[in-house]
Design a protein around this motif. Structure first.
Motif, PDB file in Angstrom:
ATOM      1  N   THR A   1      -8.110  -3.053  -5.154  1.00 20.19           N
ATOM      2  CA  THR A   1      -7.840  -4.022  -4.110  1.00 20.19           C
ATOM      3  C   THR A   1      -7.090  -5.196  -4.715  1.00 20.19           C
ATOM      4  O   THR A   1      -7.539  -5.759  -5.704  1.00 20.19           O
TER       5      THR A   1
ATOM      6  N   TYR B   1     -16.248  -0.166   1.654  1.00 17.79           N
ATOM      7  CA  TYR B   1     -15.691   0.249   2.939  1.00 17.79           C
ATOM      8  C   TYR B   1     -15.627  -0.943   3.873  1.00 17.79           C
ATOM      9  O   TYR B   1     -16.495  -1.801   3.858  1.00 17.79           O
ATOM     10  N   ARG B   2     -14.602  -1.006   4.677  1.00 18.49           N
ATOM     11  CA  ARG B   2     -14.574  -2.018   5.730  1.00 18.49           C
ATOM     12  C   ARG B   2     -13.800  -1.484   6.930  1.00 18.49           C
ATOM     13  O   ARG B   2     -13.008  -0.542   6.807  1.00 18.49           O
ATOM     14  N   CYS B   3     -14.045  -2.090   8.111  1.00 19.91           N
ATOM     15  CA  CYS B   3     -13.427  -1.608   9.341  1.00 19.91           C
ATOM     16  C   CYS B   3     -12.019  -2.144   9.478  1.00 19.91           C
ATOM     17  O   CYS B   3     -11.730  -3.261   9.069  1.00 19.91           O
ATOM     18  N   THR B   4     -11.178  -1.340  10.104  1.00 12.76           N
ATOM     19  CA  THR B   4      -9.819  -1.802  10.382  1.00 12.76           C
ATOM     20  C   THR B   4      -9.704  -2.327  11.802  1.00 12.76           C
ATOM     21  O   THR B   4      -8.736  -2.984  12.144  1.00 12.76           O
ATOM     22  N   GLY B   5     -10.703  -2.015  12.632  1.00 12.29           N
ATOM     23  CA  GLY B   5     -10.629  -2.396  14.034  1.00 12.29           C
ATOM     24  C   GLY B   5     -10.424  -1.169  14.921  1.00 12.29           C
ATOM     25  O   GLY B   5     -10.714  -1.183  16.108  1.00 12.29           O
ATOM     26  N   LYS B   6      -9.931  -0.080  14.330  1.00 10.05           N
ATOM     27  CA  LYS B   6      -9.757   1.154  15.099  1.00 10.05           C
ATOM     28  C   LYS B   6     -11.121   1.814  15.301  1.00 10.05           C
ATOM     29  O   LYS B   6     -11.947   1.829  14.379  1.00 10.05           O
TER      30      LYS B   6
ATOM     31  N   THR C   1     -20.427  -6.502  12.515  1.00 10.89           N
ATOM     32  CA  THR C   1     -20.966  -6.592  11.157  1.00 10.89           C
ATOM     33  C   THR C   1     -22.324  -7.260  11.210  1.00 10.89           C
ATOM     34  O   THR C   1     -22.625  -7.992  12.125  1.00 10.89           O
TER      35      THR C   1
ATOM     36  N   THR D   1     -18.863  -1.429  15.320  1.00 13.68           N
ATOM     37  CA  THR D   1     -17.942  -2.394  15.911  1.00 13.68           C
ATOM     38  C   THR D   1     -18.348  -3.812  15.575  1.00 13.68           C
ATOM     39  O   THR D   1     -17.654  -4.743  15.871  1.00 13.68           O
TER      40      THR D   1
ATOM     41  N   SER E   1       0.815  -1.208   0.000  1.00  8.22           N
ATOM     42  CA  SER E   1       0.000   0.000   0.000  1.00  8.22           C
ATOM     43  C   SER E   1       0.856   1.269   0.000  1.00  8.22           C
ATOM     44  O   SER E   1       1.903   1.335   0.619  1.00  8.22           O
TER      45      SER E   1
END
Ligand code: OOG
Ligand code: NI
Length: 497
Positions: free
Chosen positions: A64, A377-382, A497, A495, A55
């Motif tokens: 992607t 879009y997707r979460c990174t955990g942050k 899905t 937090t 990246s």
């Protein structure tokens, strides 16, 4: 037992795509070379990306990186059909493979008497497993000039052919009656074998005489390609490359006769849409039917006459981001502009590159900000706590309104926050009662109003005395409310899905 369990459509599609690829390698060995070139270049591109850690913090790589497994499987192909009834059955075949018609392509704009759709998987999950697509064209006889009888001849030839074996039609029927159109493993095997016949080259045995072929070809080569054959032969298969410029160079280096230029947008840091090139169609031997008047009428057998046909090729493609309607308008506009300007001495590629350079943003953030491309879009955990806080500070009323819709729907509950503070008059009353203990009049402050004092309200002097600021209770309740909303919103949507 494998024979008694259903095969998932995604699995069947992968098996079918692999079988198709194997068949086309046997039929057109040069396609096998193309697959090898593309896989070598993909491998090299992926390891180069890995060693530079993939990246780019400036956000320049926009596509992607698909899993190497999917990339190795990824193909598209193309078939051309003659009759609406053929398309109908092909639709059923592809439905069993989890492929559905997406998009309308009017090819008459390119002078072809045809229109098309693409059969492909439609859910993100299925696309991730195997995005196998078949570009499927249908002849529009009404767009063929009819004065010389070519159209009637084509329709007559088409009405005689049977694209689908009886076994295939019977399995299609069975599939339609089984749960979700699925097939059992043993049926799946027969299905793939029989479906492949429909799309095979069938040893290049034509369904017409040389004369008929020549008449249709004179009208339009594609008319002969469709109507003079007994199968809806695959006319090309296309592996996906991560670097089409390098792949094109490698094709040339191997001595392939390659298309002059790469179709689609110019080379960019953030690839969009689709760039394609191919090796040119091969001139292949074909066995045409003899004119019936010359055939051996005693046996009913017809001799075959050697000829040739040029239609099958091999293609490669590099895929970039899907663009929004606005992104597509800008692409079409710039492409038209480049095409119009291409005669001024520079090459088409130079003009295209120049035309796009200043007008089509080539930065991921900018493409997103201007909503020119679609993003997943997707979460990174942050946790996005700070951002949500900002949004809530700015749009507090809207957020509360929204929260109460969630309350009305039973998604959230709203409980009053306990008042933890005091009331000045009440406090004063309590004072009075304490100061005049034992007096019954003390319970009624109006009976003995407190003596007037000079207006106070000097919070500053109290704070000065305290040596620190006094917290406004309101900020504490607002904070508590906001915290609870924040936690709920995070829990609801961000937090999990
Ligand atoms: C289909 C051509 C369209 C592509 O990659 O754009 C196509 C055909 O030649 O039948 O496959
Ligand atoms: Ni293609």
């Amino acid at each position: 037992d494998a024979a008694t369990s259903f095969v998932h459509a995604d699995e069947l599609r992968t098996a079918f795509a692999m079988a198709t690829s194997q068949m086309y390698k046997n039929e057109v060995p040069l396609y096998g070379d193309l697959v090898r070139i593309v896989q070598d270049i993909n491998q090299a591109t992926l390891s180069a990306n890995n060693s530079t850690n993939g990246s780019d913090p400036q956000g320049s790589s926009s596509v992607t990186p698909d899993s190497p497994e999917r990339l190795n499987l990824e193909r598209h192909g193309a078939i051309r059909l003659g009759l609406p009834s053929e398309l109908r059955t092909v639709r059923h075949i592809f439905a069993v493979l989890g492929m559905y018609p997406v998009g309308y392509y009017d090819l008459s704009v390119a002078g072809l008497p045809m229109h098309a759709t693409c059969f492909r998987p439609i859910t993100s999950e299925s696309l991730a497993r195997n995005p196998f697509r078949i570009f499927t064209t249908l002849l529009q006889p009404e767009l063929v000039k009819s004065d010389d009888g070519a159209r009637d001849l084509a329709l007559q030839l088409l009405s005689r052919r049977k694209l689908f074996t009886a076994e295939l039609l019977s399995i299609l029927n069975t599939a339609e009656q089984q749960q979700q159109g699925h097939l059992y493993a043993d049926q799946a095997e027969v299905f793939i074998r029989e479906a492949l016949r429909t799309f095979s080259w069938a040893s290049g045995v034509a369904a017409s005489t040389v004369d008929e072929y020549a008449r249709l070809r004179a009208e339009h080569p594609v008319l002969a390609d469709i109507a003079c054959f007994r199968t809806a032969h695959i006319n090309h298969l296309t592996p996906r490359t991560l670097n089409i410029d390098a792949a094109q160079d490698a094709m040339v280096a191997e001595g392939m006769a390659v298309k002059e230029r790469i179709e689609g947008p110019p080379r960019r840091r953030c690839p969009i849409l689709l760039r394609q090139t191919s090796f040119l169609a091969l001139d292949e031997p074909v066995h045409f039917l003899c004119d019936p008047s010359e055939g051996d009428t005693t046996t009913g057998e017809r001799n075959l006459v050697q000829g040739s046909h040029c239609a099958r090729f091999g293609e490669i493609e590099e895929r970039g981001a899907a663009v929004t309607a606005a992104g597509r308008r800008l692409y079409d506009e710039l492409l038209a502009k480049a095409t119009a300007a291409a005669n001024d001495g520079r090459t088409y590629d130079e003009v295209t590159a120049d035309t796009f350079r200043d007008r089509y943003p080539d930065d991921l953030r900018e493409l997103c900000r201007q909503q020119l491309i679609y993003c997943r879009y997707r979460c990174t955990g942050k946790q996005p706590t700070k951002i949500l806080e900002d949004v809530m500070a700015k749009y507090q009323e809207a957020v509360i309104c929204w929260a109460h819709r969630l309350v009305d729907d039973g998604v959230l509950v709203a409980e009053p926050i306990t008042y933890e503070d005091f009331l000045p008059f009440s406090a004063a009353g309590i004072f009075q009662s304490n100061l005049q203990k034992g007096s019954s009049a003390a319970s009624d402050p109006t009976a003995h109003p407190p003596p007037p004092v000079a207006p106070g309200g000097a919070q500053g002097s109290l704070e000065e005395a305290l040596g620190c600021a006094i917290t406004d209770p309101d900020t504490l309740y607002a904070q508590a409310q906001k915290d609870s909303l924040l936690a709920s919103l995070l829990e609801l949507g961000l937090t999990r899905t």
